[in-house]
Design an enzyme around this catalytic site. Sequence first.
Site, PDB file in Angstrom:
ATOM      1  N   GLY A 242       0.818  -1.195   0.000  1.00 54.62           N
ATOM      2  CA  GLY A 242       0.000   0.000   0.000  1.00 54.62           C
ATOM      3  C   GLY A 242       0.858   1.253   0.000  1.00 54.62           C
TER       4      GLY A 242
ATOM      5  N   GLY B 200      -0.066  -5.377   0.576  1.00 59.71           N
ATOM      6  CA  GLY B 200      -1.310  -5.207  -0.160  1.00 59.71           C
ATOM      7  C   GLY B 200      -1.373  -6.012  -1.443  1.00 59.71           C
TER       8      GLY B 200
ATOM      9  N   ASP C 247      -1.544  -7.589   7.365  1.00 60.04           N
ATOM     10  CA  ASP C 247      -2.992  -7.406   7.240  1.00 60.04           C
ATOM     11  C   ASP C 247      -3.500  -7.953   5.915  1.00 60.04           C
ATOM     12  OD1 ASP C 247      -1.740  -5.339   5.763  1.00 60.04           O
ATOM     13  OD2 ASP C 247      -3.389  -3.940   6.117  1.00 60.04           O
TER      14      ASP C 247
END
Length: 370
Positions: free
Chosen positions: A68, A120, A151
């Site tokens: 990201g 990401g 994440d």
Amino acid sequence: MNLHFEELTGTDGARIGIASLDAEKSLNALSLPMINALSDKLNAWAKDPQIVCVLLRGNGAKAFCAGGEVRSLVEACRAHPGEVPPLAAQFFSAEYRLDYSLHTYPKPLICWGHGYVLGGGMGLLQGASTRIVTPSSRLAMPEITIGLYPDVGASWFLARLPGKLGLFLGLTGAHMNARDAIDLDLADRFLLDEQQPQLIEGLLQLNWQEQTDMQLNSLLKALQQEAVAQMPEAQWLPRRQQIDELLDVSDVACAWKAISLQRDSSDPLIARAAKTMSEGSPLTAHLVWEQIIRARHMSLAEVFQMEYTLSLNCCRHPEFSEGVRARLIDKDQKPHWHWPDINHVPDAVVEAHFHKVWEGRHPLADLTQY
């Protein structure tokens, strides 16, 4: 916009949607406008009966997507110390909704994961129904180096790797090659970087009106047979027993110590992984340990809901901003962690990361259970 969309018409009149990340200088790092535009187009293609298949790829030789675009996030965090900046709430909500939509996409969705597939980028790749890796692929969740945590659904896929490999990869940010990704069920097919045009041509030749799954499988299988001789050697599955024994410990402080002691290992892969972790954020290590335990019995929707909570809390604490400063902004590679000792990270701080920081209903409560 750093995105390019096109639709190609096949021999039977069916159309293939191709979405290309096009921010080569930043290794196709995802910004909020890119995430929103990609979500909108994928939703439109999902509803368009003429679109039968989608290919997601990244332009440039170096990367599919190296994560990201966190610099702007950190600027927002610095402007709102101790709070959740509005940009963070928007960014993580949009990113996790996109990732979840890939996992649940109603049409064949092929992701071409060449070069760097980090953070990401892993979120995008893991959601696809066909995950392609190549000889250049380097997959990792390296968030420990910037004080974030793995994440984009990593709680889900790391928790489901064999033995302690998920914990190890989360703690060390170690890179996987294409063979590792296939071995660990983080990829489905191995093709050569130069085979992408053949894949697209093959997709356009298929009869999408009948036995689609069988035809698509035959195409991918034939292309893989041409490529398989160039598959790299496995790195992590052969080391599973060693890693399982290393991490057969009761808590994260013991895991940190066990891996740190491997910095002088005669095995260069293990030594490099240990060095990366040792220079990373001890708070991140605590979060990795806890998220993997919690995710084992969660649905995919629950995982993204938990990660949204974690991410907003990371924006409230100093480690994320400091890690990005040291690694990506000033690039001095010397982060000054607020909690530099794994044993001194307060339990209350770790626990607080899993508590909501908004009023009322969870912003991702409408994700259906999967």
